[in-house]
Design a protein around this motif. Structure first.
Motif, PDB file in Angstrom:
ATOM      1  N   GLN A  86      16.692  -5.871   9.786  1.00 20.71           N
ATOM      2  CA  GLN A  86      16.196  -6.442  11.036  1.00 20.71           C
ATOM      3  C   GLN A  86      15.005  -5.625  11.507  1.00 20.71           C
ATOM      4  OE1 GLN A  86      16.068  -5.317  14.406  1.00 20.71           O
ATOM      5  NE2 GLN A  86      15.295  -7.301  15.113  1.00 20.71           N
ATOM      6  N   GLY A  87      13.951  -6.314  11.938  1.00 18.51           N
ATOM      7  CA  GLY A  87      12.761  -5.612  12.395  1.00 18.51           C
ATOM      8  C   GLY A  87      12.108  -6.301  13.572  1.00 18.51           C
ATOM      9  N   SER A  88      11.496  -5.500  14.436  1.00 20.48           N
ATOM     10  CA  SER A  88      10.746  -6.023  15.582  1.00 20.48           C
ATOM     11  C   SER A  88       9.408  -5.310  15.654  1.00 20.48           C
ATOM     12  CB  SER A  88      11.514  -5.801  16.894  1.00 20.48           C
ATOM     13  OG  SER A  88      12.712  -6.562  16.915  1.00 20.48           O
ATOM     14  N   PHE A  89       8.351  -6.099  15.837  1.00 18.63           N
ATOM     15  CA  PHE A  89       6.988  -5.565  15.902  1.00 18.63           C
ATOM     16  C   PHE A  89       6.295  -6.102  17.132  1.00 18.63           C
ATOM     17  CE2 PHE A  89       2.473  -6.582  14.838  1.00 18.63           C
ATOM     18  CZ  PHE A  89       1.979  -5.293  14.883  1.00 18.63           C
ATOM     19  N   ARG A  90       5.578  -5.209  17.845  1.00 17.71           N
ATOM     20  CA  ARG A  90       4.819  -5.603  19.022  1.00 17.71           C
ATOM     21  C   ARG A  90       3.454  -4.930  18.977  1.00 17.71           C
ATOM     22  NH1 ARG A  90       8.639  -8.325  18.888  1.00 17.71           N
ATOM     23  NH2 ARG A  90      10.104  -8.933  20.554  1.00 17.71           N
ATOM     24  N   SER A  91       2.430  -5.670  19.346  1.00 16.54           N
ATOM     25  CA  SER A  91       1.065  -5.135  19.335  1.00 16.54           C
ATOM     26  C   SER A  91       0.333  -5.522  20.610  1.00 16.54           C
ATOM     27  CB  SER A  91       0.303  -5.676  18.116  1.00 16.54           C
ATOM     28  OG  SER A  91      -1.029  -5.205  18.124  1.00 16.54           O
ATOM     29  N   GLY A  92      -0.474  -4.576  21.103  1.00 17.57           N
ATOM     30  CA  GLY A  92      -1.317  -4.853  22.266  1.00 17.57           C
ATOM     31  C   GLY A  92      -2.663  -5.431  21.892  1.00 17.57           C
ATOM     32  N   ILE A  93      -2.918  -5.602  20.593  1.00 19.82           N
ATOM     33  CA  ILE A  93      -4.197  -6.165  20.145  1.00 19.82           C
ATOM     34  C   ILE A  93      -4.217  -7.658  20.419  1.00 19.82           C
ATOM     35  CG2 ILE A  93      -5.720  -6.483  18.162  1.00 19.82           C
ATOM     36  CD1 ILE A  93      -4.323  -4.113  16.860  1.00 19.82           C
ATOM     37  N   PRO A  94      -5.259  -8.170  21.058  1.00 12.62           N
ATOM     38  CA  PRO A  94      -5.337  -9.610  21.320  1.00 12.62           C
ATOM     39  C   PRO A  94      -5.195 -10.417  20.039  1.00 12.62           C
ATOM     40  CG  PRO A  94      -7.052  -8.445  22.531  1.00 12.62           C
ATOM     41  CD  PRO A  94      -6.426  -7.447  21.612  1.00 12.62           C
ATOM     42  N   ASN A  95      -4.375 -11.477  20.103  1.00 14.13           N
ATOM     43  CA  ASN A  95      -4.176 -12.434  19.005  1.00 14.13           C
ATOM     44  C   ASN A  95      -3.374 -11.888  17.828  1.00 14.13           C
ATOM     45  OD1 ASN A  95      -5.825 -14.367  20.371  1.00 14.13           O
ATOM     46  ND2 ASN A  95      -7.654 -13.322  19.580  1.00 14.13           N
ATOM     47  N   VAL A  96      -2.863 -10.664  17.953  1.00 10.24           N
ATOM     48  CA  VAL A  96      -1.985 -10.152  16.894  1.00 10.24           C
ATOM     49  C   VAL A  96      -0.537 -10.501  17.187  1.00 10.24           C
ATOM     50  CG1 VAL A  96      -1.096  -8.076  15.769  1.00 10.24           C
ATOM     51  CG2 VAL A  96      -3.543  -8.322  16.194  1.00 10.24           C
ATOM     52  N   GLY A  97      -0.115 -10.326  18.430  1.00 11.19           N
ATOM     53  CA  GLY A  97       1.169 -10.831  18.867  1.00 11.19           C
ATOM     54  C   GLY A  97       2.369  -9.993  18.524  1.00 11.19           C
ATOM     55  N   ALA A  98       3.516 -10.700  18.304  1.00  6.75           N
ATOM     56  CA  ALA A  98       4.809 -10.047  18.116  1.00  6.75           C
ATOM     57  C   ALA A  98       5.603 -10.791  17.061  1.00  6.75           C
ATOM     58  CB  ALA A  98       5.569 -10.033  19.437  1.00  6.75           C
ATOM     59  N   VAL A  99       6.516 -10.057  16.399  1.00  4.55           N
ATOM     60  CA  VAL A  99       7.368 -10.653  15.375  1.00  4.55           C
ATOM     61  C   VAL A  99       8.762 -10.053  15.481  1.00  4.55           C
ATOM     62  CG1 VAL A  99       7.785 -10.942  12.907  1.00  4.55           C
ATOM     63  CG2 VAL A  99       5.453 -11.048  13.773  1.00  4.55           C
ATOM     64  N   ASP A 100       9.768 -10.913  15.439  1.00  3.10           N
ATOM     65  CA  ASP A 100      11.160 -10.490  15.277  1.00  3.10           C
ATOM     66  C   ASP A 100      11.646 -11.102  13.972  1.00  3.10           C
ATOM     67  OD1 ASP A 100      11.441  -9.055  17.705  1.00  3.10           O
ATOM     68  OD2 ASP A 100      11.650 -10.944  18.779  1.00  3.10           O
ATOM     69  N   GLN A 101      12.202 -10.272  13.094  1.00  2.58           N
ATOM     70  CA  GLN A 101      12.522 -10.754  11.763  1.00  2.58           C
ATOM     71  C   GLN A 101      13.876 -10.240  11.294  1.00  2.58           C
ATOM     72  OE1 GLN A 101      10.416  -9.838   7.654  1.00  2.58           O
ATOM     73  NE2 GLN A 101       9.123 -11.188   8.898  1.00  2.58           N
ATOM     74  N   ALA A 102      14.602 -11.108  10.584  1.00  2.00           N
ATOM     75  CA  ALA A 102      15.869 -10.722   9.960  1.00  2.00           C
ATOM     76  C   ALA A 102      15.843 -11.173   8.507  1.00  2.00           C
ATOM     77  CB  ALA A 102      17.042 -11.360  10.695  1.00  2.00           C
ATOM     78  N   ARG A 103      16.392 -10.341   7.619  1.00  2.00           N
ATOM     79  CA  ARG A 103      16.456 -10.669   6.199  1.00  2.00           C
ATOM     80  C   ARG A 103      17.847 -10.339   5.663  1.00  2.00           C
ATOM     81  NH1 ARG A 103      10.819  -7.916   3.868  1.00  2.00           N
ATOM     82  NH2 ARG A 103       9.456  -8.593   5.581  1.00  2.00           N
ATOM     83  N   VAL A 104      18.341 -11.208   4.802  1.00  2.00           N
ATOM     84  CA  VAL A 104      19.574 -10.954   4.066  1.00  2.00           C
ATOM     85  C   VAL A 104      19.252 -11.176   2.594  1.00  2.00           C
ATOM     86  CG1 VAL A 104      21.991 -11.552   3.692  1.00  2.00           C
ATOM     87  CG2 VAL A 104      20.994 -11.728   5.995  1.00  2.00           C
ATOM     88  N   VAL A 149       0.856  -1.173   0.000  1.00  2.00           N
ATOM     89  CA  VAL A 149       0.000   0.000   0.000  1.00  2.00           C
ATOM     90  C   VAL A 149       0.902   1.236   0.000  1.00  2.00           C
ATOM     91  CG1 VAL A 149      -0.168  -0.048   2.532  1.00  2.00           C
ATOM     92  CG2 VAL A 149      -1.883   1.202   1.189  1.00  2.00           C
ATOM     93  N   TYR A 150       0.501   2.275  -0.700  1.00  2.00           N
ATOM     94  CA  TYR A 150       1.328   3.457  -0.902  1.00  2.00           C
ATOM     95  C   TYR A 150       1.281   4.358   0.337  1.00  2.00           C
ATOM     96  CZ  TYR A 150       3.147   7.713  -3.151  1.00  2.00           C
ATOM     97  OH  TYR A 150       3.887   8.830  -3.479  1.00  2.00           O
ATOM     98  N   LEU A 151       1.936   3.883   1.385  1.00  2.00           N
ATOM     99  CA  LEU A 151       2.053   4.637   2.624  1.00  2.00           C
ATOM    100  C   LEU A 151       3.450   4.430   3.190  1.00  2.00           C
ATOM    101  CD1 LEU A 151      -1.381   3.819   4.312  1.00  2.00           C
ATOM    102  CD2 LEU A 151      -0.701   6.031   3.352  1.00  2.00           C
ATOM    103  N   ILE A 152       4.030   5.452   3.796  1.00  2.00           N
ATOM    104  CA  ILE A 152       5.351   5.332   4.390  1.00  2.00           C
ATOM    105  C   ILE A 152       5.335   4.329   5.530  1.00  2.00           C
ATOM    106  CG2 ILE A 152       7.160   6.615   5.626  1.00  2.00           C
ATOM    107  CD1 ILE A 152       6.270   9.081   4.023  1.00  2.00           C
ATOM    108  N   THR A 153       4.179   4.121   6.153  1.00  2.00           N
ATOM    109  CA  THR A 153       4.066   3.183   7.271  1.00  2.00           C
ATOM    110  C   THR A 153       3.989   1.730   6.836  1.00  2.00           C
ATOM    111  OG1 THR A 153       1.661   3.450   7.259  1.00  2.00           O
ATOM    112  CG2 THR A 153       2.922   4.886   8.732  1.00  2.00           C
ATOM    113  N   ASP A 154       4.014   1.461   5.537  1.00  2.00           N
ATOM    114  CA  ASP A 154       4.029   0.085   5.047  1.00  2.00           C
ATOM    115  C   ASP A 154       5.464  -0.423   5.133  1.00  2.00           C
ATOM    116  OD1 ASP A 154       3.073  -2.274   3.900  1.00  2.00           O
ATOM    117  OD2 ASP A 154       3.482  -1.572   1.862  1.00  2.00           O
ATOM    118  N   VAL A 155       5.815  -0.987   6.305  1.00  2.00           N
ATOM    119  CA  VAL A 155       7.201  -1.359   6.574  1.00  2.00           C
ATOM    120  C   VAL A 155       7.343  -2.878   6.634  1.00  2.00           C
ATOM    121  CG1 VAL A 155       7.920   0.808   7.640  1.00  2.00           C
ATOM    122  CG2 VAL A 155       6.688  -0.861   9.014  1.00  2.00           C
ATOM    123  N   MET A 156       8.369  -3.401   7.286  1.00  2.00           N
ATOM    124  CA  MET A 156       8.688  -4.815   7.193  1.00  2.00           C
ATOM    125  C   MET A 156       7.556  -5.734   7.644  1.00  2.00           C
ATOM    126  SD  MET A 156      12.712  -5.274   8.254  1.00  2.00           S
ATOM    127  CE  MET A 156      12.524  -7.057   8.381  1.00  2.00           C
TER     128      MET A 156
END
Length: 444
Positions: A417-435, A334-341
Motif C-alpha cells: 500500500q502506498g500514498s503519494f502527495r505533491s505540492g507541484i501543480p498538476n502532479v497531484g496525489a495517488v493512493d495505491q494498493a497491490r496484491v 532507476v538505481y536509487l533507493i528513492t525509486d519506490v511505488m
C-alpha cells in the motif's frame, strides 16, 4: 532478418553440431513462473479516475548449459503470455487505457499478449557473452523494470567477466527495449525524448576490496541523449553475531550528448527547473545507512539532486510505436533507493530525506515472513521558471511471505500500500494498493 534473429540463427546452426555434447543438455534448466497481479490506484484530486485491474502472466525459461571445449556455446529461450482478466484505468469522460497491457487503436487494452525471445551465449573461462532480445540487465546504470506483470527486456550484446579475482567486469551495447506492457520493441530514449536512439553502450565493474567492501564504477552513453558516470560504495560492518551496520553510497553525473536538447531529443527535467531546459545536466548523490539488530532493520538516508536538472535514465515512455501508441514502454527503473511505488524523487533541485523500518519474522520463528514501511519527503523542487520551490512525500508499506515447505514451497505473496502527495501543480496525489502472487516451478 534483424540482427537478433540473425545472431540466433547462426548460433543455432553451430549448436546443431554440438546439441548432444555433455554440458549443453546435461546442465540445462527449465522453469515456468506464474504471476497474478491486482492493482488498485486512485487519484483523490481528480474525481472519476479509477484504476482497478487484475492480470495474470506466465513466463517459460529454458537455459541451456555450455558445450564442451575452450569456447562453450549455449542458448537461452524465453516465452511469455499474459492475460488482462479485469479492469483498466477509466475516466468518466474518456476511453479506457491500461498500465499493464498493450492498447488498441481505440485506447482499450487487449485481452492477451505474448512475447518470445532468445539469447545466444558463449563462455571462455569465466567470461560470458550474451546476444539476443531477452536481456535483463541489473546494473547501476541500467535496471530492467519488473514492477508489473511481465519484465522489461532489452536487445543487444552484453559481456560479463569474473576471470580476475574479486573483480566483476561488465560491458555491453543495447539497441532496443520491449516494455513491461508490450509485445513489440522500440528504440531507446529518456523521459521526453520522442526520437529513438539505437545505441546504449556501457562498461564498468565491481571491485571487492575486502570481503565486506565493494567499490563500483560504470560509464554509460546513450547516443544523442546523454553520457553518465556512476560511483558507488557498499560496506557491511559485522558488529557481532546479532547486529551489523551497512553503508550504501551512490553518485551519478550526467551530461548532454549529441542532439540532446533539439526537437525530438528533449528531456523534461522531471517537471522541474533546468539551467539548460531540454538538455541533460545533472548530478545526484545518495547515502543510506542501515542498522540491523536481530530481526529489526532501520535505514535512514538522504538524496540530493542538482538544481541544474533532474536525474536521467533510460525511459522509453515518450516514444510512439504502432498506431501512435507508446507500445507499453512506459515504466522504467532507476538505481536509487528513492525509486519506490509511485515516485522516484529525482526532480531538479530535490533534496530527499527517507527512513525505512523492516522486520524479518524469522527471528520469531516464522521464516519467509517480512514487513516494512518507508517514508520519503522531498523539498526544494524548483519550478519550471526557477522562481518557486515545491515539496512532495510518499509513504509505502508492504508485507511479504514465501512458503518454506510442503507442496506450495516457493509460493510468494506480497501485499503493498502506498500514498503519494505533491505540492507541484498538476502532479497531484495517488493512493495505491497491490496484491501480488508469484510461483516458479522447476521443470528440470
Amino acid at each position: 532478418m534483424n540482427r537478433s534473429a540473425l545472431t540466433l540463427a547462426i548460433t543455432t546452426s553451430i549448436l546443431a553440431q554440438h546439441a548432444f555434447a555433455a554440458g549443453f543438455i546435461d546442465d540445462s534448466k527449465a522453469s515456468i513462473s506464474a504471476r497474478t497481479y491486482y492493482l488498485r490506484s486512485d487519484n483523490p484530486n481528480v474525481p472519476g479516475v479509477d484504476q482497478n485491474e487484475v492480470t495474470q502472466g506466465f513466463k517459460l525459461d529454458y537455459l541451456s548449459g555450455f558445450t564442451q571445449g575452450t569456447v562453450g556455446f549455449g542458448l537461452d529461450l524465453q516465452g511469455m503470455q499474459a492475460f488482462n482478466l479485469s479492469g483498466g484505468m477509466r475516466h468518466e469522460n474518456a476511453s479506457t487505457t491500461n498500465s499493464f497491457a498493450p492498447v488498441q487503436t481505440d485506447g482499450h487494452p487487449v485481452d492477451s499478449w505474448s512475447r518470445l525471445a532468445g539469447n545466444a551465449k558463449l563462455r571462455i573461462s569465466q567470461t560470458e557473452l550474451h546476444a539476443g532480445g531477452g536481456l535483463l540487465p541489473n546494473l547501476p546504470i541500467l535496471v530492467a523494470n519488473d514492477g508489473r506483470l511481465l519484465p522489461q527486456t532489452f536487445e543487444g550484446i552484453t559481456l560479463s567477466s569474473t576471470d580476475i579475482d574479486n573483480l566483476t567486469l561488465n560491458a555491453g551495447r543495447l539497441d532496443r527495449s520491449t516494455g513491461r506492457a508490450s509485445s513489440n520493441s522500440t528504440g531507446l530514449a529518456i523521459a521526453g525524448g520522442t526520437r529513438p536512439s539505437n545505441a546504449f553502450t556501457y562498461a564498468g565493474g565491481d571491485w571487492k576490496v575486502t570481503p565486506n567492501t565493494t567499490l563500483q564504477y560504470y560509464h554509460a552513453d546513450l547516443d544523442n541523449y546523454y553520457k553518465q558516470d556512476f560511483l558507488g560504495l557498499l560496506n557491511t560492518l559485522q558488529i557481532n553475531d546479532n547486529s551489523r551496520f551497512k553503508t550504501d553510497l551512490r553518485y551519478f553525473n550526467s551530461r548532454s550528448q549529441g542532439n540532446n536538447g533539439t526537437t525530438g531529443y528533449l528531456f523534461n527535467n522531471n517537471g522541474g527547473y533546468g539551467d539548460r531546459p531540454g538538455q541533460v545536466d545533472n548530478s545526484t548523490w545518495s547515502a543510506a545507512f542501515t542498522y540491523t539488530l536481530g530481526g529489526s532493520s532501520l535505514m535512514i538516508g538522504r538524496q540530493q539532486v542538482s538544481d541544474s536538472g533532474g536525474m536521467v535514465y533510460l525511459n522509453q515512455g515518450s516514444i510512439k510505436g504502432h498506431a501512435g501508441s507508446n507500445e507499453g514502454n512506459g515504466g522504467a527503473s532507476v538505481y536509487l533507493i528513492t525509486d519506490v511505488m509511485d515516485n522516484s524523487f529525482i526532480r531538479a533541485g530535490e533534496n530527499t530525506n527517507f527512513a525505512q523500518y523492516t522486520y524479518n519474522f524469522t527471528a520469531l520463528g516464522v521464516p519467509g515472513l517480512s514487513a516494512s514501511a518507508i517514508y520519503l519527503h522531498g523539498d526544494d523542487i524548483r519550478s519550471a521558471d526557477g522562481a518557486s520551490r515545491y515539496s512532495e512525500w510518499e509513504r509505502d508499506m508492504r508485507i511479504d511471505y514465501v512458503v518454506q515447505s510442503g507442496p506450495l514451497k516457493g509460493l510468494g505473496a506480497s501485499l503493498r500500500q502506498g500514498s503519494f502527495r505533491s505540492g507541484i501543480p498538476n502532479v497531484g496525489a495517488v493512493d495505491q494498493a497491490r496484491v501480488i502472487f508469484n510461483y516458479t516451478y522447476a521443470i528440470f
